[in-house]
Structure formats: structure tokens, C-alpha cells
Motif scaffolding. Sequence first.
Motif, PDB file in Angstrom:
ATOM      1  N   ALA A 136      51.605  34.079  37.684  1.00 43.40           N
ATOM      2  CA  ALA A 136      50.146  34.171  37.635  1.00 43.40           C
ATOM      3  C   ALA A 136      49.507  32.794  37.834  1.00 43.40           C
ATOM      4  N   ILE A 137      49.973  31.808  37.067  1.00 42.55           N
ATOM      5  CA  ILE A 137      49.367  30.476  37.149  1.00 42.55           C
ATOM      6  C   ILE A 137      49.645  29.841  38.508  1.00 42.55           C
ATOM      7  N   HIS A 138      50.909  29.833  38.917  1.00 45.19           N
ATOM      8  CA  HIS A 138      51.262  29.179  40.182  1.00 45.19           C
ATOM      9  C   HIS A 138      50.591  29.881  41.363  1.00 45.19           C
ATOM     10  N   GLY A 139      50.599  31.183  41.360  1.00 50.59           N
ATOM     11  CA  GLY A 139      49.961  31.919  42.445  1.00 50.59           C
ATOM     12  C   GLY A 139      48.486  31.600  42.542  1.00 50.59           C
ATOM     13  N   PHE A 140      47.819  31.580  41.398  1.00 48.72           N
ATOM     14  CA  PHE A 140      46.386  31.302  41.392  1.00 48.72           C
ATOM     15  C   PHE A 140      46.094  29.894  41.887  1.00 48.72           C
ATOM     16  N   VAL A 141      46.802  28.885  41.319  1.00 48.83           N
ATOM     17  CA  VAL A 141      46.477  27.508  41.710  1.00 48.83           C
ATOM     18  C   VAL A 141      46.858  27.235  43.160  1.00 48.83           C
ATOM     19  N   THR A 142      47.885  27.898  43.658  1.00 46.59           N
ATOM     20  CA  THR A 142      48.268  27.719  45.056  1.00 46.59           C
ATOM     21  C   THR A 142      47.212  28.315  45.987  1.00 46.59           C
ATOM     22  N   LEU A 143      46.754  29.518  45.675  1.00 44.34           N
ATOM     23  CA  LEU A 143      45.682  30.128  46.469  1.00 44.34           C
ATOM     24  C   LEU A 143      44.398  29.313  46.367  1.00 44.34           C
ATOM     25  N   GLU A 144      44.104  28.843  45.177  1.00 42.09           N
ATOM     26  CA  GLU A 144      42.890  28.044  44.972  1.00 42.09           C
ATOM     27  C   GLU A 144      42.942  26.756  45.792  1.00 42.09           C
ATOM     28  N   ALA A 145      44.076  26.071  45.774  1.00 35.23           N
ATOM     29  CA  ALA A 145      44.213  24.821  46.520  1.00 35.23           C
ATOM     30  C   ALA A 145      44.083  25.044  48.020  1.00 35.23           C
ATOM     31  N   ALA A 146      44.504  26.210  48.487  1.00 32.96           N
ATOM     32  CA  ALA A 146      44.429  26.526  49.914  1.00 32.96           C
ATOM     33  C   ALA A 146      43.052  27.051  50.322  1.00 32.96           C
ATOM     34  N   GLY A 147      42.127  27.130  49.372  1.00 36.84           N
ATOM     35  CA  GLY A 147      40.782  27.646  49.678  1.00 36.84           C
ATOM     36  C   GLY A 147      40.774  29.155  49.822  1.00 36.84           C
ATOM     37  N   GLY A 148      41.693  29.819  49.135  1.00 35.75           N
ATOM     38  CA  GLY A 148      41.850  31.256  49.285  1.00 35.75           C
ATOM     39  C   GLY A 148      40.860  32.114  48.530  1.00 35.75           C
ATOM     40  N   PHE A 149      39.951  31.499  47.806  1.00 29.66           N
ATOM     41  CA  PHE A 149      38.966  32.272  47.046  1.00 29.66           C
ATOM     42  C   PHE A 149      37.571  31.976  47.582  1.00 29.66           C
ATOM     43  N   GLY A 150      37.188  32.684  48.627  1.00 31.53           N
ATOM     44  CA  GLY A 150      35.926  32.401  49.290  1.00 31.53           C
ATOM     45  C   GLY A 150      34.733  33.198  48.801  1.00 31.53           C
ATOM     46  N   LEU A 151      34.956  34.178  47.957  1.00 30.69           N
ATOM     47  CA  LEU A 151      33.830  34.990  47.493  1.00 30.69           C
ATOM     48  C   LEU A 151      32.954  34.197  46.529  1.00 30.69           C
ATOM     49  N   PRO A 152      31.672  34.544  46.464  1.00 30.75           N
ATOM     50  CA  PRO A 152      30.712  33.728  45.704  1.00 30.75           C
ATOM     51  C   PRO A 152      30.700  34.016  44.196  1.00 30.75           C
ATOM     52  N   TYR A 153      31.841  34.023  43.574  1.00 31.07           N
ATOM     53  CA  TYR A 153      31.910  34.251  42.134  1.00 31.07           C
ATOM     54  C   TYR A 153      32.713  33.120  41.509  1.00 31.07           C
ATOM     55  N   GLY A 154      32.499  32.899  40.227  1.00 37.78           N
ATOM     56  CA  GLY A 154      33.124  31.779  39.538  1.00 37.78           C
ATOM     57  C   GLY A 154      34.648  31.836  39.527  1.00 37.78           C
ATOM     58  N   ILE A 155      35.258  30.828  40.122  1.00 35.07           N
ATOM     59  CA  ILE A 155      36.719  30.768  40.166  1.00 35.07           C
ATOM     60  C   ILE A 155      37.288  30.555  38.766  1.00 35.07           C
ATOM     61  N   ASP A 156      36.618  29.743  37.959  1.00 34.73           N
ATOM     62  CA  ASP A 156      37.081  29.553  36.580  1.00 34.73           C
ATOM     63  C   ASP A 156      37.101  30.883  35.840  1.00 34.73           C
ATOM     64  N   ASP A 157      36.049  31.682  36.034  1.00 36.91           N
ATOM     65  CA  ASP A 157      36.004  32.995  35.382  1.00 36.91           C
ATOM     66  C   ASP A 157      37.159  33.875  35.850  1.00 36.91           C
ATOM     67  N   SER A 158      37.466  33.824  37.134  1.00 33.37           N
ATOM     68  CA  SER A 158      38.589  34.607  37.658  1.00 33.37           C
ATOM     69  C   SER A 158      39.904  34.161  37.034  1.00 33.37           C
ATOM     70  N   PHE A 159      40.088  32.846  36.904  1.00 36.98           N
ATOM     71  CA  PHE A 159      41.318  32.341  36.301  1.00 36.98           C
ATOM     72  C   PHE A 159      41.434  32.796  34.854  1.00 36.98           C
ATOM     73  N   HIS A 160      40.363  32.660  34.104  1.00 31.49           N
ATOM     74  CA  HIS A 160      40.416  33.066  32.696  1.00 31.49           C
ATOM     75  C   HIS A 160      40.635  34.571  32.556  1.00 31.49           C
ATOM     76  N   GLN A 161      40.087  35.337  33.471  1.00 38.76           N
ATOM     77  CA  GLN A 161      40.334  36.779  33.442  1.00 38.76           C
ATOM     78  C   GLN A 161      41.800  37.075  33.752  1.00 38.76           C
ATOM     79  N   LEU A 162      42.367  36.383  34.730  1.00 37.08           N
ATOM     80  CA  LEU A 162      43.778  36.577  35.064  1.00 37.08           C
ATOM     81  C   LEU A 162      44.667  36.280  33.856  1.00 37.08           C
ATOM     82  N   ILE A 163      44.431  35.158  33.196  1.00 35.58           N
ATOM     83  CA  ILE A 163      45.250  34.803  32.038  1.00 35.58           C
ATOM     84  C   ILE A 163      45.031  35.828  30.923  1.00 35.58           C
TER      85      ILE A 163
END
Length: 184
Positions: A146-173
Motif C-alpha cells: 500500500a505505502i510503496h505503491g502509493f508513493v511510487t504512483l505519487e512520485a510519477a504524477g499518477g494522481f491527476g484528479l483534483p482531490y487531496g492526495i494527502d486525504d487519499s493516502f490517509h484513507q488508504l492507510i
Amino acid sequence: MARAGLTPEIVVDLALAIVDEHGPAAVTLSAVAARAGVATPSLYKHVRNLAELAELVSIRVMGELADRGYAAVAGRSGEDALRAFADAWRGYAHEHPGRYAAMIQTASPNLSKAGQRLVDIALATLRSYGLEGEQAIHATRALRAAIHGFVTLEAAGGFGLPYGIDDSFHQLIGMVIGGLPKPV
């Protein structure tokens, strides 16, 4: 002639400086040698080849990540510890994107030994959930994925939708935590 004081640790330091400035793909033996002020063959006294240097860089990065994770979970337990561990991991990836990208993700004896510290920290945070043995390993793998997948996608700019990425991460965890038994 090799620069006085050149050691495997210093060679790794020089490689990490290149990683920090230009990314992992920029690390070559000739680039490290140039930074050290020596001829490339002089590095062979300290590392066998580029593959060994990449492994040593990974070991250093895993150590830094484990240090960060350990500091984050110290004195915490349960959900608080897992969230702190996840936030520390993600924070490291944000602060050191090149280093994080340079970390080799495949197992080898030396990398497994270095990665064991991270596994041990995760296992310690899961003890409050009563997880042991195989179940604790499954939970550790899920947390890492979960953590590695998220940070890898985040670093690659894989989250382009206009919603809070921090919120998405906290929801995933939170979803990972929600899949664990209640703390004991």
C-alpha cells in the motif's frame, strides 16, 4: 592514484549525492569517479562493479528509511503507530525522491538483511493487533504494498484528479488498518 580516504562508504556517499542531484539513472562508475577526483579503475578497490554500488546505495537507503520508521513508531502502538510508520515512509519518499527510486525492490541476501529492519518495525507495530507468524507477514506485505505503491504512483504524477492526495493516502492507510483485527 586513489584520493586519500576513499572508502566504500564514501563511494556510496558520492553516489547518493549524484542520485540526489540527478536521479538514480545518472549513477555510473565514471560519474562517481569524476566526483571523487579519481580515475574510474580506482573505484574497483572499493566496489566490484556498478551492480554492487547500486546494492550498497539501496542498503543505505533502507537503513535511512528504517531509522525514520523506527523514530516515528517509538512510544506508539496500534493505529497511531501504523499511521506514523506510513507517514514517515511517505515523508522519506517525498524528501528523497531519487534515493527512494534508487532502492532496489528485489530480494538478495544483502538486501534482505537490510530490509529486515523495516520488516521488524512493521511487525512490531502489528503486535498490538495480536498478529504473529504468517498472519503478521501477510499484514506487513499488505502495508508495504500500500505505502510503496502509493508513493511510487505519487512520485510519477499518477494522481491527476483534483482531490487531496494527502486525504487519499490517509484513507488508504485507514483501509489497511480496517482490514486488521481490533488491537488487543
